[in-house]
Design a protein around this motif. Structure first.
Motif, PDB file in Angstrom:
ATOM      1  N   ARG A 130      54.065  71.958  -5.408  1.00  0.00           N
ATOM      2  CA  ARG A 130      54.673  72.627  -4.245  1.00  0.00           C
ATOM      3  C   ARG A 130      53.874  73.861  -3.847  1.00  0.00           C
ATOM      4  O   ARG A 130      53.655  74.122  -2.657  1.00  0.00           O
ATOM      5  CB  ARG A 130      56.114  73.011  -4.551  1.00  0.00           C
ATOM      6  N   ALA A 131      53.445  74.616  -4.846  1.00  0.00           N
ATOM      7  CA  ALA A 131      52.690  75.841  -4.561  1.00  0.00           C
ATOM      8  C   ALA A 131      51.358  75.526  -3.897  1.00  0.00           C
ATOM      9  O   ALA A 131      50.970  76.163  -2.903  1.00  0.00           O
ATOM     10  CB  ALA A 131      52.474  76.629  -5.850  1.00  0.00           C
ATOM     11  N   LEU A 132      50.638  74.545  -4.433  1.00  0.00           N
ATOM     12  CA  LEU A 132      49.327  74.215  -3.879  1.00  0.00           C
ATOM     13  C   LEU A 132      49.457  73.595  -2.488  1.00  0.00           C
ATOM     14  O   LEU A 132      48.632  73.882  -1.598  1.00  0.00           O
ATOM     15  CB  LEU A 132      48.586  73.276  -4.829  1.00  0.00           C
ATOM     16  N   PRO A 141      49.859  74.504   9.049  1.00  0.00           N
ATOM     17  CA  PRO A 141      51.166  73.926   8.714  1.00  0.00           C
ATOM     18  C   PRO A 141      51.180  72.405   8.876  1.00  0.00           C
ATOM     19  O   PRO A 141      50.712  71.870   9.887  1.00  0.00           O
ATOM     20  CB  PRO A 141      52.108  74.601   9.719  1.00  0.00           C
ATOM     21  N   GLY A 142      51.699  71.724   7.855  1.00  0.00           N
ATOM     22  CA  GLY A 142      51.801  70.275   7.889  1.00  0.00           C
ATOM     23  C   GLY A 142      50.596  69.537   7.367  1.00  0.00           C
ATOM     24  O   GLY A 142      50.622  68.307   7.226  1.00  0.00           O
ATOM     25  N   ARG A 143      49.514  70.242   7.050  1.00  0.00           N
ATOM     26  CA  ARG A 143      48.284  69.551   6.665  1.00  0.00           C
ATOM     27  C   ARG A 143      48.379  68.910   5.280  1.00  0.00           C
ATOM     28  O   ARG A 143      47.785  67.862   5.046  1.00  0.00           O
ATOM     29  CB  ARG A 143      47.095  70.504   6.712  1.00  0.00           C
ATOM     30  N   ALA A 144      49.107  69.543   4.367  1.00  0.00           N
ATOM     31  CA  ALA A 144      49.155  69.019   2.998  1.00  0.00           C
ATOM     32  C   ALA A 144      49.624  67.564   2.970  1.00  0.00           C
ATOM     33  O   ALA A 144      49.128  66.761   2.178  1.00  0.00           O
ATOM     34  CB  ALA A 144      50.062  69.892   2.131  1.00  0.00           C
ATOM     35  N   ALA A 145      50.564  67.230   3.833  1.00  0.00           N
ATOM     36  CA  ALA A 145      51.113  65.870   3.844  1.00  0.00           C
ATOM     37  C   ALA A 145      50.101  64.844   4.322  1.00  0.00           C
ATOM     38  O   ALA A 145      50.294  63.636   4.112  1.00  0.00           O
ATOM     39  CB  ALA A 145      52.355  65.819   4.729  1.00  0.00           C
ATOM     40  N   THR A 146      49.016  65.270   4.965  1.00  0.00           N
ATOM     41  CA  THR A 146      48.023  64.328   5.491  1.00  0.00           C
ATOM     42  C   THR A 146      46.877  64.096   4.513  1.00  0.00           C
ATOM     43  O   THR A 146      46.002  63.270   4.795  1.00  0.00           O
ATOM     44  CB  THR A 146      47.433  64.852   6.812  1.00  0.00           C
ATOM     45  N   LEU A 147      46.856  64.806   3.396  1.00  0.00           N
ATOM     46  CA  LEU A 147      45.725  64.758   2.475  1.00  0.00           C
ATOM     47  C   LEU A 147      46.022  63.850   1.280  1.00  0.00           C
ATOM     48  O   LEU A 147      47.183  63.634   0.925  1.00  0.00           O
ATOM     49  CB  LEU A 147      45.394  66.162   1.970  1.00  0.00           C
ATOM     50  N   VAL A 212      40.856  64.420  16.268  1.00  0.00           N
ATOM     51  CA  VAL A 212      41.365  65.635  15.622  1.00  0.00           C
ATOM     52  C   VAL A 212      42.838  65.422  15.319  1.00  0.00           C
ATOM     53  O   VAL A 212      43.625  65.072  16.208  1.00  0.00           O
ATOM     54  CB  VAL A 212      41.173  66.863  16.533  1.00  0.00           C
ATOM     55  N   PRO A 213      43.276  65.611  14.068  1.00  0.00           N
ATOM     56  CA  PRO A 213      44.681  65.360  13.731  1.00  0.00           C
ATOM     57  C   PRO A 213      45.614  66.337  14.428  1.00  0.00           C
ATOM     58  O   PRO A 213      45.228  67.449  14.796  1.00  0.00           O
ATOM     59  CB  PRO A 213      44.726  65.521  12.210  1.00  0.00           C
ATOM     60  N   ASP A 214      46.860  65.893  14.598  1.00  0.00           N
ATOM     61  CA  ASP A 214      47.833  66.691  15.331  1.00  0.00           C
ATOM     62  C   ASP A 214      48.064  68.057  14.696  1.00  0.00           C
ATOM     63  O   ASP A 214      48.245  69.052  15.402  1.00  0.00           O
ATOM     64  CB  ASP A 214      49.170  65.949  15.425  1.00  0.00           C
TER      65      ASP A 214
END
Length: 230
Positions: A130-132, A141-147, A212-214
């Protein structure tokens, strides 16, 4: 755990220009949500050191007052030895240059926070994730879910520290120049140069062939990227 007012301790008590102080946790959370870079002050091998760091904030985190997360490389061995050590973390956003009629009254419009506390080494796997993710999302914002998920090797190479938000102060300077009356009567120019974070557009990597991602587009547009260049 949250409270209705920020702490007032010898370390966080504002003694100069007290009217610029903010006592509500919402002001602290808003500033930390806006920021991108924290500066972390520690004592390493008997000497004070201040280091820049990406960070994340969880106002409802497990520490008193909420949690500020920092991360770094295991290769920087001192970072992993910070468990239980007092640290100081600052985040500042610069909003303008205040140009007075005298050198003494030159200033800046700013929002600044100081957080003091004992660092806690984060070892729980779920909290580390969660922290990372939060540190990535602090940037976009929201980028972690795309990786892709972090590999075991990457996780093993990363130290995550938590600092409670229980002991913190916020100071804000905003508005016009505050010149002395005699300087105003002299008729010299004074004013403010407002500043803001700006983005000229997204530059895709040469080996990146996707649109380019949203999440990136939204971040760029929020910082004023021209239409068609985000």
């Amino acid at each position: 755990m949250t409270s209705s007012a920020l702490s007032s301790t010898p370390g966080t008590r504002i003694t100069r220009l007290r009217e610029r102080g903010r006592t509500d946790p919402a002001s602290l959370h808003a500033l930390l949500a806006d920021g991108l870079v924290a500066h972390v002050g520690v004592v390493r091998d008997g000497r004070p050191v201040v280091l820049p760091s990406a960070y994340a904030v969880d106002p409802a985190g497990p520490d008193e007052g909420g949690t500020l997360y920092l991360h770094g490389s295991v290769g920087a061995g001192w970072l992993g030895r910070m468990e239980g050590t007092e640290v100081a973390v600052t985040v500042t956003e610069l909003d303008g240059l205040v140009l007075a009629r005298s050198a003494f009254h030159h200033s800046m419009n700013y929002r600044s926070a100081v957080v003091l506390g004992r660092a806690r080494l984060v070892t729980d796997a779920d909290e580390r994730h969660r922290a990372l993710d939060g540190i990535v999302d602090q940037v976009v914002p929201g980028r972690a879910a795309t990786l892709r998920p972090m590999s075991r090797k990457e996780l093993a190479a990363t130290v995550v520290l938590a600092v409670p938000l229980a002991e913190a102060s916020v100071k804000v300077r905003e508005g016009d120049v505050g010149d002395d009356a005699e300087d105003v009567s002299d008729g010299a120019w004074a004013g403010v140069l407002p500043l803001r974070r700006a983005c000229d557009g997204v530059v895709s990597n040469p080996d990146s062939h996707d649109e380019v991602p949203d999440d990136v587009r939204r971040r760029a547009e929020a910082w004023g990227a021209p239409t068609g260049r985000a």
